[in-house]
Design an enzyme around this catalytic site. Structure first.
Site, mmCIF file in Angstrom:
data_model
loop_
_atom_site.group_PDB
_atom_site.id
_atom_site.type_symbol
_atom_site.label_atom_id
_atom_site.label_comp_id
_atom_site.label_asym_id
_atom_site.label_seq_id
_atom_site.Cartn_x
_atom_site.Cartn_y
_atom_site.Cartn_z
ATOM 1 N N LYS A 132 0.931 -1.261 -0.094
ATOM 2 C CA LYS A 132 0.014 0.119 -0.012
ATOM 3 C C LYS A 132 0.799 1.417 0.008
ATOM 4 C CE LYS A 132 0.543 1.976 3.427
ATOM 5 N NZ LYS A 132 1.689 2.445 4.177
ATOM 6 N N TYR A 217 -4.426 4.019 6.444
ATOM 7 C CA TYR A 217 -4.651 3.406 7.716
ATOM 8 C C TYR A 217 -6.102 3.711 8.137
ATOM 9 C CZ TYR A 217 -0.519 0.561 7.419
ATOM 10 O OH TYR A 217 0.337 -0.341 7.064
HETATM 11 P P1 NAD Z 1 12.355 1.628 2.415
HETATM 12 O O1 NAD Z 1 12.762 3.189 1.645
HETATM 13 O O2 NAD Z 1 12.862 1.120 3.439
HETATM 14 O O3 NAD Z 1 12.502 0.289 1.243
HETATM 15 C C1 NAD Z 1 12.511 0.826 -0.328
HETATM 16 C C2 NAD Z 1 13.255 -0.335 -0.920
HETATM 17 O O4 NAD Z 1 13.214 0.164 -2.230
HETATM 18 C C3 NAD Z 1 14.897 -0.108 -0.884
HETATM 19 O O5 NAD Z 1 15.274 -1.482 -0.559
HETATM 20 C C4 NAD Z 1 15.405 0.590 -1.788
HETATM 21 O O6 NAD Z 1 16.664 0.353 -2.134
HETATM 22 C C5 NAD Z 1 14.222 0.320 -3.011
HETATM 23 N N1 NAD Z 1 14.413 1.475 -3.954
HETATM 24 C C6 NAD Z 1 14.850 0.919 -5.406
HETATM 25 N N2 NAD Z 1 14.500 2.205 -6.016
HETATM 26 C C7 NAD Z 1 14.604 2.945 -5.530
HETATM 27 C C8 NAD Z 1 14.411 4.542 -5.446
HETATM 28 N N3 NAD Z 1 14.549 5.172 -6.615
HETATM 29 N N4 NAD Z 1 14.407 5.376 -4.276
HETATM 30 C C9 NAD Z 1 14.357 4.878 -3.187
HETATM 31 N N5 NAD Z 1 14.303 3.310 -3.036
HETATM 32 C C10 NAD Z 1 14.670 2.432 -3.729
HETATM 33 O O7 NAD Z 1 10.806 1.536 2.330
HETATM 34 P P2 NAD Z 1 9.655 0.839 3.010
HETATM 35 O O8 NAD Z 1 9.420 1.492 4.148
HETATM 36 O O9 NAD Z 1 10.211 -0.689 2.920
HETATM 37 O O10 NAD Z 1 8.547 0.928 1.904
HETATM 38 C C11 NAD Z 1 8.349 0.125 0.891
HETATM 39 C C12 NAD Z 1 6.906 -0.010 0.598
HETATM 40 O O11 NAD Z 1 6.211 -0.634 1.553
HETATM 41 C C13 NAD Z 1 6.087 1.471 0.318
HETATM 42 O O12 NAD Z 1 5.090 1.508 -0.684
HETATM 43 C C14 NAD Z 1 5.458 1.533 1.850
HETATM 44 O O13 NAD Z 1 4.393 2.390 1.610
HETATM 45 C C15 NAD Z 1 5.095 -0.105 1.933
HETATM 46 N N6 NAD Z 1 5.210 -0.256 3.431
HETATM 47 C C16 NAD Z 1 4.025 -0.885 4.262
HETATM 48 C C17 NAD Z 1 4.176 -1.098 5.487
HETATM 49 C C18 NAD Z 1 2.886 -1.997 5.802
HETATM 50 O O14 NAD Z 1 2.626 -1.989 7.113
HETATM 51 N N7 NAD Z 1 1.962 -2.683 5.010
HETATM 52 C C19 NAD Z 1 4.836 -0.787 6.406
HETATM 53 C C20 NAD Z 1 6.141 0.005 5.808
HETATM 54 C C21 NAD Z 1 5.880 0.140 4.274
#
Ligand code: NAD
Length: 369
Positions: A132, A217
């Site tokens: 999401k 949420y």
């Molecule tokens: P994060 O920044 O920790 O991780 C993002 C990942 O994408 C990294 O591995 C990064 O290297 C990669 N990536 C590839 N291309 C990129 C770019 N151009 N710029 C930045 N990163 C790049 O983020 P996250 O917290 O893991 O979030 C990822 C997704 O998961 C989002 O859509 C977020 O909304 C979702 N999320 C959902 C929940 C949940 O509880 N359902 C919780 C956290 C995040």
């Protein structure tokens, strides 16, 4: 027809007899085979939250990783006993089509990348789980749904709360009449966004600010606790533009949803304070969750007139954790050819409302949905 399609048909039919006529039948017919997930994006959520959850799953397993960081990918693959051929990067991702161990691609990338990776995964003949918010526009959501449909693949959104024991019990109580007729809901979600360079604060990657993140949420809570679809929205954004973090996206946004029964939901998301709360009021009582949608430790009270009691032990969810419930639900849907309870259409419904919220805040007027 791909090997995966054959396998699904066999599993769905539950028929060894049907399987023996097909190549690779012995493997395909194994009803105990766990479906393989490829995790795309080894960031906080994909790596630290989702991958460790496969130990809690019954019919899902980690089958591949996709990362732009070869060292990290190699380390994670080794830690989880995956061979080198299970490691992909963003350039060779499409060759995942040739990996029969991967049934499902799980997209855990920044929001603006969801669309392309879902479409590429579907074209590679894989079912897709997408984090999401589903995407950053309604048009993208529609394109993702169309791509999965065209490929004959299923699409599910990572709405983990639909598998979380406290929220499941709250939904059950809300619809059971336990608090009488539902009248009013409040939900606020936020956290202090510490890093001004984070992709979440860059519009091109996030599609928006707190609404695109924690706001989902509050919005979801309004829909699953009322059991209705909103008919109108009025929104107001307040962001301190002198704060270097909020040059491109909103900090705080509030929105009121009107539902057909007359229920009003007053929702909020923000990047400048911590809050995680759902409150549903009925004419015979209330249900309150705080924290409401965290990974663990959610709490709920219900009752009336100051005599609320905690529901300390809600009936357990389908799996030991909400994440495992989510992962296994999709695997089950694929094996049994069922639609996920949180499908692409569910993500699209939210994005339609998100776009209306932004429009209402911009135009300062009530928008009918
Ligand atoms: P994060 O920044 O920790 O991780 C993002 C990942 O994408 C990294 O591995 C990064 O290297 C990669 N990536 C590839 N291309 C990129 C770019 N151009 N710029 C930045 N990163 C790049 O983020 P996250 O917290 O893991 O979030 C990822 C997704 O998961 C989002 O859509 C977020 O909304 C979702 N999320 C959902 C929940 C949940 O509880 N359902 C919780 C956290 C995040």
């Amino acid at each position: 027809m791909t090997g995966i399609n054959r396998r699904e048909m066999v599993v769905a039919a539950g028929g060894v007899a049907a399987a023996v006529a097909l190549p690779g039948a012995a493997r395909a017919a194994d009803p105990n085979r766990k479906l393989g997930y490829a995790i795309v994006g080894l960031g906080t959520y994909g790596l630290k939250v989702i991958i460790p959850q496969f130990v809690n799953c019954t019919n899902s397993r980690l089958a591949a990783v996709v990362s732009g960081d070869p060292e990290k990918a190699k380390r994670v693959a080794a830690e989880h006993g995956l061979p080198d051929r299970a490691i992909y990067n963003y350039q060779n991702f499409d060759t995942i089509r040739d990996n029969p161990d991967v049934d499902i691609v799980y997209v855990c990338l920044p929001n603006s990348m969801h669309h392309d990776y879902v479409v590429r995964a579907a074209k590679a003949g894989k079912h897709v789980m997408c984090e999401k918010p589903m995407a950053i526009s309604v048009a993208e959501c529609e394109s993702m749904i169309a791509a999965c449909k065209k490929a004959g693949k299923k699409l599910m959104i990572g709405y983990r709360v639909h598998f979380e024991a406290t929220n499941l019990e709250a939904m059950r109580l809300a619809s059971s009449g336990a608090i009488g007729t539902r009248k009013y809901l409040r939900s606020e979600h936020g956290f202090v966004q510490p890093n001004p360079n984070m992709w979440r604060l860059k519009r091109a990657l996030s599609g928006g600010g707190s609404l695109m993140d924690m706001g989902v949420y509050s919005l979801q809570a309004a829909r699953y606790m009322t059991g209705e679809e909103p008919i109108a929205v009025y929104a107001h954004e307040s962001t301190d533009k002198s704060d270097p973090r909020f040059q491109e996206v909103e900090d705080r946004i509030e929105w009121e949803l009107e539902f057909p029964s007359g229920v009003i939901a007053s929702c909020l998301s923000m990047y400048s304070a911590n809050q995680n709360h759902i409150l549903l009021m009925g004419d015979k009582g209330r249900i309150e969750l705080e924290p409401a949608t965290r990974y663990t430790g959610n709490k709920m009270w219900t009752g009336r007139d100051g005599r609320e009691t905690e529901i300390a032990n809600p009936p357990p969810g389908p799996r030991p954790t909400q994440f495992a419930g989510q992962l296994d639900h999709f695997a089950e849907c694929i094996a049994q050819n069922k639609e996920p309870i949180v499908s692409g259409e569910e993500g699209l419904r939210d994005l339609r409302i998100v776009e209306a919220i932004y429009r209402s805040a911009r135009e300062k007027k009530r928008i009918t949905l």
